[in-house]
Design an enzyme around this catalytic site. Sequence first.
Site, PDB file in Angstrom:
ATOM      1  N   ASN A   9       0.872  -1.167   0.000  1.00  0.00           N
ATOM      2  CA  ASN A   9       0.000   0.000   0.000  1.00  0.00           C
ATOM      3  C   ASN A   9       0.911   1.219   0.000  1.00  0.00           C
ATOM      4  OD1 ASN A   9      -1.898   1.947   0.459  1.00  0.00           O
ATOM      5  ND2 ASN A   9      -2.755   1.000   2.305  1.00  0.00           N
ATOM      6  N   ARG A  90      -2.430  -2.222  -3.632  1.00  0.00           N
ATOM      7  CA  ARG A  90      -3.684  -1.513  -3.376  1.00  0.00           C
ATOM      8  C   ARG A  90      -3.671  -0.220  -4.187  1.00  0.00           C
ATOM      9  NH1 ARG A  90      -5.392   2.348   1.182  1.00  0.00           N
ATOM     10  NH2 ARG A  90      -7.656   2.296   1.009  1.00  0.00           N
ATOM     11  N   HIS A 179     -12.631   2.465   0.161  1.00  0.00           N
ATOM     12  CA  HIS A 179     -12.597   1.439   1.220  1.00  0.00           C
ATOM     13  C   HIS A 179     -13.398   0.215   0.783  1.00  0.00           C
ATOM     14  CE1 HIS A 179     -12.060   4.667   4.627  1.00  0.00           C
ATOM     15  NE2 HIS A 179     -10.888   4.240   4.181  1.00  0.00           N
ATOM     16  N   ARG A 240      -9.697  14.447   7.604  1.00  0.00           N
ATOM     17  CA  ARG A 240     -10.505  14.963   6.476  1.00  0.00           C
ATOM     18  C   ARG A 240     -11.857  15.456   6.970  1.00  0.00           C
ATOM     19  NH1 ARG A 240     -10.078   9.660   3.119  1.00  0.00           N
ATOM     20  NH2 ARG A 240      -7.922   9.307   3.677  1.00  0.00           N
ATOM     21  N   GLU A 383      -8.049  -5.908   5.156  1.00  0.00           N
ATOM     22  CA  GLU A 383      -7.939  -5.544   3.738  1.00  0.00           C
ATOM     23  C   GLU A 383      -6.786  -6.298   3.080  1.00  0.00           C
ATOM     24  OE1 GLU A 383      -8.204  -1.451   5.316  1.00  0.00           O
ATOM     25  OE2 GLU A 383      -9.005  -0.951   3.346  1.00  0.00           O
TER      26      GLU A 383
END
Length: 403
Positions: A9, A90, A179, A240, A383
Site C-alpha cells: 500500500n 492496493r 474502502h 478529512r 484488507e
Amino acid sequence: MQRTVLVLNSGSSSVKYSLVQPESGVSVANGIIERIGDDHSLARLEFGGLKVERERSVADHEAALRLTFDLFAEVGGHLGTLGLVAVGHRVVHGGRDLYQPTLIDDAFVAKIDALSALAPLHNPPAVLGIEVARRILPDVPHVAVFDTAFFHDLPEMAATYAIDREVAQRWQIRRYGFHGTSHEYVSQQAAKFLDVPLSQLNQIVLHLGNGASASAIAGGRPVDTSMGMTPMEGLVMGTRSGDIDPGLVFYLARTAKIPVEEIESMLNRRSGVRGLAGVNDFRELHKAIDAGSSDARLAYEVYIHRLRKYIGAYLAVLGDTHAITFTAGVGENDAHVRRDALTGLAPLGVEIDEHLNDSPARSARVISAENSPTKVLVIPTDEELAIARACAAVVDPGDADGE
Ligand code: AMP
C-alpha cells in the site's frame, strides 16, 4: 510450503506492506516505512513474533522497498524462500473502467497513471510503488486491486451528483466510493458470522479508521456509500472534513485568496477531528476530553452527529436492516463511539448491549441486545487478506480459496 502474497500500500511518503498466506489467512509479516525522503525515515517489520525497527535516511520508494527486503533477509529469510507467488498493489482509484483485480503490465500501469488527474493525491504514489516493486521483483506477477471496485455498480441514483450532466460526463464526475475492499470483506464476514446467506442480508457497514466511510449493502451489493468522487466526502475523519458545503471552497479561494492546492491540503490533512481538536487519534481525543478540553469535546460531538446522520439515512435507504457492523481502528476498539452512534435508536430497531459493547474482545462479536431486531456487530477488517486472496485468484484461478 504455503503460498504467500506480498501486499503493498504505497502512499506519498510511506509504504505499508504485509506478507499474507491467502489460503490460511495467516499474516506472516507486516510493516511500514514512514517518512520516505526524510533523513530520519522509520522502517518497521514484524515477523514471527520478532519486531525490528530501523531509523535511517531512505531517499525514495525504491530505497524503501530494498530496505524492507533487507530486513526480511535479516529476520526471516529472503522473500524467495517464503513461497511468494504474487505482489498485490492496493490502488485507490480505478475510475469508471478499472475494477477487476488485474495482472499488471506496462499498458496497465499507464491506465492507472491516466487516472491520476482524477485522484492526484492517491494514484501517483500507487504507480510509483508498482513501478519500483516490478523493478525489484521482476519475476513475480504483480496484481492491482482497486479500492473503488466494490462500488463499481453502485445504483445510478446513488452514484450521480445532481450537477450539469454534460460536465459530469466529460470529466468523469460521479460518486465512486472507497474502502471497497474493507466493506466487501466485512459484509461477507458478517453474513458468515450470522450464518445468513449474504444475498438475504441488508446491512450497514461502518468503516471507522483514520479514514472513515459508511455503506448500505443489500444482498451483498452496495446501494450507497458515504465517500464520493474522492475519499473526502461523507463522515468526519481523522484529518478529512467529510461533507462540507462546496460554497466554502469558493469563498476561501475568492475572498480569502487561499490557493486551491492549499484548500485541498487543509480539507484533507488539517480538518476532521484533527482540525477541530488538534489530534486525530481517538485515544488522544478521549484523553483530551477527560482533561476538560472543550475543543476535543466538540470534535467528538461533530464526529458522532455526522455518523448518526449517515446511520439514519442508511436505515431509511435499506428499510428492513438486519445488521450494523463496526470495523477498522475506531470501530473495532472504541466502545464510546459505538455506544454514542447508536444510543436512542431502539424505536428504529437498534439496541446495543452496554456490557457486550464494553468487552475488550478482539474477535468478531455481537454487541446488540438479545431482542434487538437489528444485530450490531464488531468485525475486524482485513484488507490485506482480501487483497491477497484477490491476487491469488488472479494468479492461479483454480487454486484460489475464494472464500
Ligand atoms: P485505521 O485507519 O483503521 O488503522 O485506524 C486508525 C485509528 O484507529 C487511529 O487513528 C485511532 O484513532 C483509532 N484507534 C486505534 N486503536 C484504538 C483504540 N484502542 N481506541 C480508540 N481508537 C483507536
